[in-house]
Design a protein around this motif. Structure first.
Motif, PDB file in Angstrom:
ATOM      1  N   GLU A  83       0.866  -1.189   0.000  1.00 37.96           N
ATOM      2  CA  GLU A  83       0.000   0.000   0.000  1.00 37.96           C
ATOM      3  C   GLU A  83       0.897   1.231   0.000  1.00 37.96           C
ATOM      4  OE1 GLU A  83      -1.228   1.855   3.473  1.00 37.96           O
ATOM      5  OE2 GLU A  83       0.933   1.710   3.620  1.00 37.96           O
ATOM      6  N   GLY A  84       0.310   2.411  -0.125  1.00 37.88           N
ATOM      7  CA  GLY A  84       1.119   3.600  -0.328  1.00 37.88           C
ATOM      8  C   GLY A  84       1.307   4.512   0.880  1.00 37.88           C
ATOM      9  N   THR A  85       0.472   4.357   1.891  1.00 35.92           N
ATOM     10  CA  THR A  85       0.500   5.321   2.992  1.00 35.92           C
ATOM     11  C   THR A  85       1.817   5.290   3.773  1.00 35.92           C
ATOM     12  OG1 THR A  85      -1.878   5.030   3.179  1.00 35.92           O
ATOM     13  CG2 THR A  85      -0.805   6.168   4.994  1.00 35.92           C
ATOM     14  N   ALA A  86       2.269   4.080   4.125  1.00 38.21           N
ATOM     15  CA  ALA A  86       3.476   3.975   4.949  1.00 38.21           C
ATOM     16  C   ALA A  86       4.676   4.618   4.233  1.00 38.21           C
ATOM     17  CB  ALA A  86       3.764   2.513   5.278  1.00 38.21           C
ATOM     18  N   HIS A 127      -3.317  -1.737  -8.699  1.00 36.51           N
ATOM     19  CA  HIS A 127      -2.895  -0.331  -8.760  1.00 36.51           C
ATOM     20  C   HIS A 127      -3.793   0.543  -7.904  1.00 36.51           C
ATOM     21  CE1 HIS A 127      -1.028  -2.260 -12.157  1.00 36.51           C
ATOM     22  NE2 HIS A 127      -0.162  -1.274 -12.206  1.00 36.51           N
ATOM     23  N   GLN A 128      -3.170   1.453  -7.240  1.00 33.92           N
ATOM     24  CA  GLN A 128      -3.941   2.421  -6.446  1.00 33.92           C
ATOM     25  C   GLN A 128      -3.626   3.830  -6.919  1.00 33.92           C
ATOM     26  OE1 GLN A 128      -2.854   1.963  -2.308  1.00 33.92           O
ATOM     27  NE2 GLN A 128      -4.401   0.380  -1.948  1.00 33.92           N
ATOM     28  N   ILE A 129      -4.618   4.699  -6.766  1.00 33.53           N
ATOM     29  CA  ILE A 129      -4.329   6.129  -6.767  1.00 33.53           C
ATOM     30  C   ILE A 129      -4.669   6.566  -5.354  1.00 33.53           C
ATOM     31  CG2 ILE A 129      -4.740   8.372  -7.818  1.00 33.53           C
ATOM     32  CD1 ILE A 129      -5.903   6.992 -10.221  1.00 33.53           C
ATOM     33  N   THR A 282     -15.371  -2.812  -2.714  1.00 38.54           N
ATOM     34  CA  THR A 282     -14.840  -1.538  -2.205  1.00 38.54           C
ATOM     35  C   THR A 282     -13.926  -0.927  -3.263  1.00 38.54           C
ATOM     36  OG1 THR A 282     -14.913  -2.450   0.010  1.00 38.54           O
ATOM     37  CG2 THR A 282     -13.637  -0.440  -0.279  1.00 38.54           C
ATOM     38  N   VAL A 283     -14.307   0.227  -3.765  1.00 39.29           N
ATOM     39  CA  VAL A 283     -13.508   0.838  -4.830  1.00 39.29           C
ATOM     40  C   VAL A 283     -12.568   1.916  -4.297  1.00 39.29           C
ATOM     41  CG1 VAL A 283     -15.084   0.311  -6.724  1.00 39.29           C
ATOM     42  CG2 VAL A 283     -15.403   2.419  -5.406  1.00 39.29           C
ATOM     43  N   CYS A 284     -12.817   2.373  -3.075  1.00 39.07           N
ATOM     44  CA  CYS A 284     -12.005   3.459  -2.536  1.00 39.07           C
ATOM     45  C   CYS A 284     -12.146   3.416  -1.019  1.00 39.07           C
ATOM     46  CB  CYS A 284     -12.547   4.780  -3.085  1.00 39.07           C
ATOM     47  SG  CYS A 284     -11.825   6.242  -2.339  1.00 39.07           S
ATOM     48  N   ALA A 285     -11.023   3.567  -0.310  1.00 34.31           N
ATOM     49  CA  ALA A 285     -11.115   3.435   1.141  1.00 34.31           C
ATOM     50  C   ALA A 285     -10.026   4.256   1.805  1.00 34.31           C
ATOM     51  CB  ALA A 285     -10.963   1.964   1.527  1.00 34.31           C
ATOM     52  N   GLY A 286     -10.329   4.735   2.996  1.00 38.28           N
ATOM     53  CA  GLY A 286      -9.305   5.516   3.683  1.00 38.28           C
ATOM     54  C   GLY A 286      -9.734   5.943   5.059  1.00 38.28           C
ATOM     55  N   GLY A 287      -8.999   6.901   5.582  1.00 35.02           N
ATOM     56  CA  GLY A 287      -9.318   7.387   6.906  1.00 35.02           C
ATOM     57  C   GLY A 287      -8.167   8.175   7.503  1.00 35.02           C
ATOM     58  N   ALA A 307      -7.191   5.572  -0.659  1.00 36.81           N
ATOM     59  CA  ALA A 307      -6.676   5.051  -1.928  1.00 36.81           C
ATOM     60  C   ALA A 307      -7.806   4.357  -2.656  1.00 36.81           C
ATOM     61  CB  ALA A 307      -5.531   4.080  -1.686  1.00 36.81           C
ATOM     62  N   MET A 308      -7.786   4.492  -3.973  1.00 37.18           N
ATOM     63  CA  MET A 308      -8.797   3.780  -4.756  1.00 37.18           C
ATOM     64  C   MET A 308      -8.136   2.705  -5.595  1.00 37.18           C
ATOM     65  SD  MET A 308     -10.022   6.792  -7.226  1.00 37.18           S
ATOM     66  CE  MET A 308     -10.452   7.915  -5.981  1.00 37.18           C
ATOM     67  N   GLY A 309      -8.866   1.641  -5.826  1.00 36.76           N
ATOM     68  CA  GLY A 309      -8.344   0.526  -6.604  1.00 36.76           C
ATOM     69  C   GLY A 309      -8.644   0.752  -8.079  1.00 36.76           C
ATOM     70  N   VAL A 310      -7.589   0.933  -8.868  1.00 42.83           N
ATOM     71  CA  VAL A 310      -7.804   1.298 -10.271  1.00 42.83           C
ATOM     72  C   VAL A 310      -8.462   0.145 -11.048  1.00 42.83           C
ATOM     73  CG1 VAL A 310      -6.684   2.102 -12.389  1.00 42.83           C
ATOM     74  CG2 VAL A 310      -5.841   2.878 -10.171  1.00 42.83           C
TER      75      VAL A 310
HETATM   76  P1  HAM Z   1      -6.916  -0.559   1.396  1.00 45.30           P
HETATM   77  O1  HAM Z   1      -8.332  -0.591   1.825  1.00 45.30           O
HETATM   78  O2  HAM Z   1      -6.061  -1.687   1.808  1.00 45.30           O
HETATM   79  O3  HAM Z   1      -6.328   0.806   1.925  1.00 45.30           O
HETATM   80  O4  HAM Z   1      -6.855  -0.418  -0.165  1.00 45.30           O
HETATM   81  C1  HAM Z   1      -7.507   0.637  -0.831  1.00 45.30           C
HETATM   82  C2  HAM Z   1      -8.199   0.138  -2.084  1.00 45.30           C
HETATM   83  O5  HAM Z   1      -7.263  -0.549  -2.922  1.00 45.30           O
HETATM   84  C3  HAM Z   1      -9.278  -0.889  -1.838  1.00 45.30           C
HETATM   85  O6  HAM Z   1     -10.486  -0.280  -1.477  1.00 45.30           O
HETATM   86  C4  HAM Z   1      -9.381  -1.560  -3.190  1.00 45.30           C
HETATM   87  O7  HAM Z   1     -10.156  -0.772  -4.075  1.00 45.30           O
HETATM   88  C5  HAM Z   1      -7.939  -1.560  -3.647  1.00 45.30           C
HETATM   89  N1  HAM Z   1      -7.331  -2.870  -3.388  1.00 45.30           N
HETATM   90  C6  HAM Z   1      -6.797  -3.313  -2.227  1.00 45.30           C
HETATM   91  N2  HAM Z   1      -6.326  -4.563  -2.353  1.00 45.30           N
HETATM   92  C7  HAM Z   1      -6.553  -4.930  -3.627  1.00 45.30           C
HETATM   93  C8  HAM Z   1      -6.282  -6.109  -4.414  1.00 45.30           C
HETATM   94  N3  HAM Z   1      -5.655  -7.152  -3.904  1.00 45.30           N
HETATM   95  N4  HAM Z   1      -6.660  -6.116  -5.715  1.00 45.30           N
HETATM   96  C9  HAM Z   1      -7.287  -5.048  -6.260  1.00 45.30           C
HETATM   97  N5  HAM Z   1      -7.548  -3.914  -5.590  1.00 45.30           N
HETATM   98  C10 HAM Z   1      -7.194  -3.843  -4.297  1.00 45.30           C
HETATM   99  C11 HAM Z   1      -5.043   1.216   1.734  1.00 45.30           C
HETATM  100  O8  HAM Z   1      -4.265   0.658   1.020  1.00 45.30           O
HETATM  101  C12 HAM Z   1      -4.710   2.489   2.466  1.00 45.30           C
HETATM  102  N6  HAM Z   1      -3.292   2.805   2.234  1.00 45.30           N
HETATM  103  C13 HAM Z   1      -5.617   3.626   2.006  1.00 45.30           C
HETATM  104  C14 HAM Z   1      -5.301   4.901   2.699  1.00 45.30           C
HETATM  105  C15 HAM Z   1      -4.559   5.923   2.225  1.00 45.30           C
HETATM  106  N7  HAM Z   1      -5.693   5.226   3.919  1.00 45.30           N
HETATM  107  C16 HAM Z   1      -5.203   6.420   4.217  1.00 45.30           C
HETATM  108  N8  HAM Z   1      -4.508   6.836   3.194  1.00 45.30           N
END
Ligand code: HAM
Length: 429
Positions: A83-86, A127-129, A282-287, A307-310
């Motif tokens: 993920e990108g936050t860390a 991929h995330q944005i 879940t298409v986009c998630a955060g906090g 982050a949203m999942g592209v």
């Molecule tokens: P996350 O919920 O783990 O949060 O991932 C964010 C989004 O990435 C998910 O809602 C989903 O759309 C997409 N995603 C995650 N895992 C997969 C996967 N295996 N395949 C396809 N899409 C996926 C984070 O990663 C946090 N860093 C978000 C964040 C940023 N919170 C604060 N800042």
């Protein structure tokens, strides 16, 4: 015969037929973020394993089961970012970007890696944005993040297909008190829990709220809820966020079971979900993660992001039939040349056109060919005009311009007038 090589399971090629929709999505979002005053940051894909272990948290699925971790040639443990936050927090700290209370509004895009079970919408390279904001403690910025994602859905035409789930995890003290209450409640019903939840009861009890097991979910119906344990300040923060979302006309559902799978969150958490993609909705998630910077050794610095999942958004665009027709970059003109002398003239003519009209999409025929075959290629390219150069045209210093997508006769246009002739007819050139 040797075995054909294949990509790793869950790691997809994004083929030329698919890249236009990716670019459309990324471009739309990048423009939107520009308009809200966010700057792009580009971060390494590999980081020290410790960054994720400390940031995301031991006991989370991501760290315990899903990371691609290996020793490099120097025996250092490295991990492909899950993920990108860390990494973003690490970079902000390392470069002093949040020092002195500076506000940073950042975004990034790129591949992330998790060893998950591949299925529709869930991949091992995805991929995330993502967006991260530092040094903004108030609910106003939480609201801005949600409002700007809502605007993205509107721009993409998918506003009706997604809905917002919202929760507050409160302060770490409130969470600890809630955790105790939840553990007490579930401990008394231990035998009724599914196996995964029994394990989580000691490692990460809040994640039990996420359980997909029906019997566990039924048990949770009467469990204490997180919102009852909210501290006063978190409650005020949550109320402030809700007031802003109400003012902006953004509908949401409060979901007290929304806890998220990464340990760094406190207070606001949210997810945009759709029921159009099956299980991976879940298409986009955060906090908010106000404790993360200090956990990495920095001064206490509020942080919030998403982050949203592209891949999921691309799937959703396709499922809803929302991919605009005009995405593929078809050429404006296809240039056919017959004979060596015409080929040389065509090359200089085309490069001259590119100087004058940098936006013009020109495909110059390569590999020679008969009139019929070049013309067929011109038509297949989707070009609006075929430009034709043969011996006769060379002698008269003209080009034959033949419309391919509308009725009309071929016209002879002087070389010197060609750029303005095209500019008049092709608006975007
Ligand atoms: P996350 O919920 O783990 O949060 O991932 C964010 C989004 O990435 C998910 O809602 C989903 O759309 C997409 N995603 C995650 N895992 C997969 C996967 N295996 N395949 C396809 N899409 C996926 C984070 O990663 C946090 N860093 C978000 C964040 C940023 N919170 C604060 N800042």
């Amino acid at each position: 015969m040797s075995k054909t090589l294949q990509a790793i399971r869950g790691m997809n090629d994004i083929l030329p037929g698919q890249t236009p929709v990716w670019r459309y999505l990324e471009g739309t979002f990048a423009k939107l973020l520009d308009s809200y005053g966010y700057s792009e940051i580009r971060l390494p894909i590999l980081e020290f394993t410790e960054l994720f272990a400390r940031g995301i948290g031991e006991g989370t699925d991501v760290v315990d089961k899903e990371m691609y971790t290996f020793l490099d040639r120097n025996e250092e443990s490295l991990t492909l970012r899950p993920e990108g936050t860390a990494g973003c927090v690490r970079a902000v700290l390392e470069h002093g970007l949040s020092g002195g209370g500076q506000v940073q509004k950042l975004w990034y895009a790129g591949p992330m890696f998790r060893y998950e079970k591949p299925q529709k919408g869930r991949y091992r390279q995805f991929h995330q944005i993502g967006v991260e904001v530092f040094n903004q403690p108030g609910p106003d910025i939480d609201a801005e993040l949600i409002v700007l994602t809502a605007r993205l859905w509107k721009l993409l035409g998918m506003a009706d297909a997604v809905s917002l789930q919202l929760n507050s995890l409160g302060s770490s003290e409130a969470r600890a008190a809630y955790r105790n209450a939840l553990v007490d409640y579930l401990q008394a019903r231990f035998d009724l829990l599914d196996e995964d939840s029994q394990r989580r009861l000691t490692t990460n009890p809040l994640r039990i709220l996420d359980s997909k097991n029906a019997q566990t979910q039924a048990l949770l119906a009467d469990a204490p809820t997180l919102l009852d344990y909210l501290d006063e300040e978190s409650r005020r923060h949550f109320d402030g966020l809700r007031a802003r979302l109400d003012a902006a006309g953004i509908a949401y559902q409060i979901n007290p079971k929304l806890v998220r799978g990464l340990d760094y969150y406190g207070r606001t958490v949210f997810e945009w979900v759709t029921d159009k993609l099956g299980a991976q909705g879940t298409v986009c998630a955060g906090g908010r993660y106000d404790g993360l910077v200090s956990q990495f050794g920095g001064k206490p610095t509020p942080g919030v992001g998403f982050a949203m999942g592209v891949e999921r958004l691309v799937l959703l665009l396709e499922t809803l039939g929302l991919v605009p027709d005009s995405l593929a970059a078809t050429p404006h003109v296809y240039v056919c040349a017959f004979g060596e002398a015409a080929e040389l003239a065509a090359l200089t003519l085309v490069e001259g056109l590119r100087d004058r009209l940098p936006q013009l999409r020109v495909w110059l025929n390569a590999g020679a060919g008969s009139f019929k075959s070049q013309f067929k290629k011109a038509d297949k390219s989707g070009a609006r005009y075929a430009l034709i150069l043969g011996d006769d045209e060379l002698t008269s210093r003209v080009v034959g311009c033949k419309p391919l997508r509308e009725d009309g006769e071929q016209q002879s246009v002087c070389w010197d007038d060609l750029a303005s002739w095209l500019a008049e007819r092709i608006e975007s050139a």
